[in-house]
Design an enzyme around this catalytic site. Structure first.
Site, PDB file in Angstrom:
ATOM      1  N   LYS A  35       0.856  -1.196   0.000  1.00  0.00           N
ATOM      2  CA  LYS A  35       0.000   0.000   0.000  1.00  0.00           C
ATOM      3  C   LYS A  35       0.887   1.240   0.000  1.00  0.00           C
ATOM      4  O   LYS A  35       1.876   1.294   0.747  1.00  0.00           O
ATOM      5  CB  LYS A  35      -0.876  -0.031   1.258  1.00  0.00           C
ATOM      6  CG  LYS A  35      -1.908   1.079   1.366  1.00  0.00           C
ATOM      7  CD  LYS A  35      -2.731   0.922   2.651  1.00  0.00           C
ATOM      8  CE  LYS A  35      -3.900   1.868   2.753  1.00  0.00           C
ATOM      9  NZ  LYS A  35      -4.712   1.638   3.961  1.00  0.00           N
TER      10      LYS A  35
ATOM     11  N   SER B 224      -9.666   1.454   2.921  1.00  0.00           N
ATOM     12  CA  SER B 224      -8.815   2.233   2.044  1.00  0.00           C
ATOM     13  C   SER B 224      -7.746   1.416   1.326  1.00  0.00           C
ATOM     14  O   SER B 224      -7.159   1.893   0.366  1.00  0.00           O
ATOM     15  CB  SER B 224      -8.118   3.336   2.845  1.00  0.00           C
ATOM     16  OG  SER B 224      -7.243   2.770   3.811  1.00  0.00           O
TER      17      SER B 224
ATOM     18  N   SER C  33      -9.835  -0.802   7.129  1.00  0.00           N
ATOM     19  CA  SER C  33      -9.273  -0.674   5.788  1.00  0.00           C
ATOM     20  C   SER C  33      -8.537  -1.881   5.234  1.00  0.00           C
ATOM     21  O   SER C  33      -8.172  -1.873   4.058  1.00  0.00           O
ATOM     22  CB  SER C  33      -8.332   0.520   5.738  1.00  0.00           C
ATOM     23  OG  SER C  33      -9.083   1.670   5.522  1.00  0.00           O
TER      24      SER C  33
HETATM   25  N1  GLN Z   1     -13.173   3.706   6.244  1.00  0.00           N
HETATM   26  C1  GLN Z   1     -12.608   4.187   7.467  1.00  0.00           C
HETATM   27  C2  GLN Z   1     -12.298   5.655   7.340  1.00  0.00           C
HETATM   28  O1  GLN Z   1     -12.616   6.198   6.349  1.00  0.00           O
HETATM   29  C3  GLN Z   1     -11.417   3.396   7.847  1.00  0.00           C
HETATM   30  C4  GLN Z   1     -10.210   3.754   7.108  1.00  0.00           C
HETATM   31  C5  GLN Z   1      -9.024   2.965   7.511  1.00  0.00           C
HETATM   32  O2  GLN Z   1      -9.142   1.948   8.196  1.00  0.00           O
HETATM   33  N2  GLN Z   1      -7.865   3.462   7.128  1.00  0.00           N
HETATM   34  O3  GLN Z   1     -11.767   6.259   8.200  1.00  0.00           O
END
Ligand code: GLN
Length: 493
Positions: A82, A165, A189
């Site tokens: 990532k 994400s 994420s």
């Molecule tokens: N979808 C969640 C957010 O938007 C989690 C994101 C993540 O785990 N990086 O914050």
């Protein structure tokens, strides 16, 4: 079936044994993945490819083998990372314009651990900007497409999201363009995109992996973790990633067990909790059905499942959306046009800050900075931030209490399968609801995994989540393996 396809259908465990038996070279394995990777380019899952470096790493691995060195299971394995992990000498973007031109002079601990174990870097994967999102729609580099297609329902005929994400990492693994990938999980994420793409994703206990060199979103929640096509592969990857790091004061000084040792031990006598608060009124019937099915699979394998109560569950999401933006607003203050990446001049210093941050951050990141700054501001700090921290302790206590009675908790990973690109974009609250089942474990710092179980009526993958006690990833892996064997999810997009 050509040899290229066969090599890219392997698991990490299978590839590792073929490599050590000399049936294939690391370079051949890499080339097979590069070819599939070219086809997968249309998914927009990769921001930067590192092909020359990968060839070098693969050849070094082949050298070690030829020289008779004893090799670990990650040696010669092509993986993707990532683009939130700093990689020395390789552009690192966090999928944000504000980091334009940023090339780190250091390597994150987790990625360094993987290279030391012999893994090969295919490239850096697309993500939501600064990991803020649930659909990989907020990236400066555009959305990631899920390799799966819906055969019916509202998403039929459309490109669908990969989840977020870590959507690029999930898509690349599902598309067979990498044997594994790493992601980060702040509120879901790793697990939610794994569920959307039909792969396995594991968020370890907070502190199991070092956060050093990972671009910070919400420091008290961020955690690195593996994404792969089977449970064993995630255990192999986590083994290489985890460990105490003096550079990260929140990394735990706890021995890393052999995650693969107990994988096949089954769940006889294991106590599984089914939290009643995770039943939602408008939950799609198929999500409920796969959850019930998971319970039956575990019971059939000798576990006992009981209903438990986690009364503060309802507060987890609102609480997360105070704590995470608060920490994000503070972490992102460093992007001021002076130290990293983008700079847009102005007549005064303040104007330069404004111009740079205004042009460099996308709308979702700006929204989080504004919410975060608000909840931390003098008049509201106690009402929002302090309150949220108190509720967070109560959420953690819910889990602690339950873990007296059960060893692991079973829930769906997400309230739905993947949706069409563009959906929910004008409704941030609907988007935030994606994390409803993943956020509570994050708030409590607990390890959790998502395992693919089946396709829904539209032909899209659904996953189940297992949450465990802190630093008890072994039990999660063991129960996840039972789910995986029972589900026998062999579908390919
Ligand atoms: N979808 C969640 C957010 O938007 C989690 C994101 C993540 O785990 N990086 O914050």
């Amino acid at each position: 079936m050509s040899i290229v396809v066969e090599l890219t259908q392997l698991t990490i465990a299978e590839a590792a044994s073929m490599l050590s038996a000399g049936h294939v070279s690391a370079e051949e394995l890499l080339v097979a993945h590069l070819e599939v990777g070219e086809n997968a380019d249309k998914l927009n899952a990769m921001i930067t490819r590192t092909t020359d470096r990968a060839l070098k790493q693969a050849r070094q691995s082949d050298h070690r083998r030829v020289n008779g060195e004893s090799l670990g299971p990650m040696d010669g394995i092509p993986i993707a990372v990532k683009d939130l992990f700093c990689t020395k000498g390789v552009k690192t973007t966090a999928a944000s314009k504000i980091l334009e031109g940023f090339v780190p002079s250091y390597e994150s601990t987790v990625t360094q651990n993987l290279w030391s174990a012999g893994a090969v870097l295919l490239g850096k994967t697309n993500l939501d900007e600064f990991a803020m999102g649930s659909a990989n729609m907020t990236s400066y580099f555009g959305p990631v497409k899920n390799p799966w297609r819906a055969r019916s329902g509202p998403a039929a005929g459309k490109d669908i999201v990969s989840g977020g994400s870590s959507g690029g990492s999930a898509a690349i693994v599902a598309a067979r363009a990498a044997l594994g990938a790493i992601g980060t999980d702040t509120g879901g994420s790793i697990r939610q995109p794994a569920s959307f793409c039909g792969i396995v994703g594991m968020k370890p206990t907070y502190g199991r992996c070092s956060r050093w060199g990972i671009i910070a979103f919400a420091s008290s929640l961020d955690q690195a973790g593996p994404m792969a096509r089977c449970v064993e592969d995630t255990a192999i990857m986590l083994q290489a990633m985890a460990g105490h790091d003096p550079n990260d004061s929140t990394s735990a000084s706890i021995a890393v067990p052999d995650f693969c040792a107990a994988l096949g031990d089954g769940v006889k006598g294991l106590r599984v909790g089914i939290p009643k608060e995770y039943t939602m009124n408008d939950m799609p019937a198929e999500v409920q059905a796969t959850w019930d099915q998971g319970r039956e699979w575990l019971e059939h394998a000798g576990a006992t499942c009981t209903e438990i109560s986690l009364p503060y569950t309802d507060y987890a999401l609102p609480c997360y959306y105070i704590v995470a933006p608060a920490e994000a607003s503070s972490n992102l203050a460093r992007y001021d046009g002076v130290r990293y990446g983008l700079r847009i001049d102005g007549d005064t210093l303040d104007e330069m800050y404004q111009n740079t941050r205004g042009a460099g951050f996308g709308p979702e990141v700006r929204r989080r900075i504004m919410i975060g700054t608000y909840v931390l501001s003098a008049g509201y700090y106690d009402a929002y931030y302090v309150k949220a921290q108190k509720v967070r302790s109560l959420i953690a206590r819910d889990f602690e209490t339950s873990f007296f009675d059960v060893d692991v908790i079973l829930t769906p990973t997400a309230p739905s399968s993947a949706f069409a690109i563009g959906e929910k974009m004008d409704d941030p609250l609907a988007m935030y609801l994606n994390d409803i089942f993943t956020v509570p474990a994050s708030m409590a710092g607990l390890p959790a995994i998502s395992v693919p179980t089946r396709l829904d009526g539209a032909g899209l993958p659904l996953g189940l989540q297992l949450i465990g006690r802190a630093f008890d990833e072994d039990t999660i892996f063991r129960a996840a393996k039972v789910l995986e064997d029972a589900a026998h999810f062999k579908c390919i997009p």
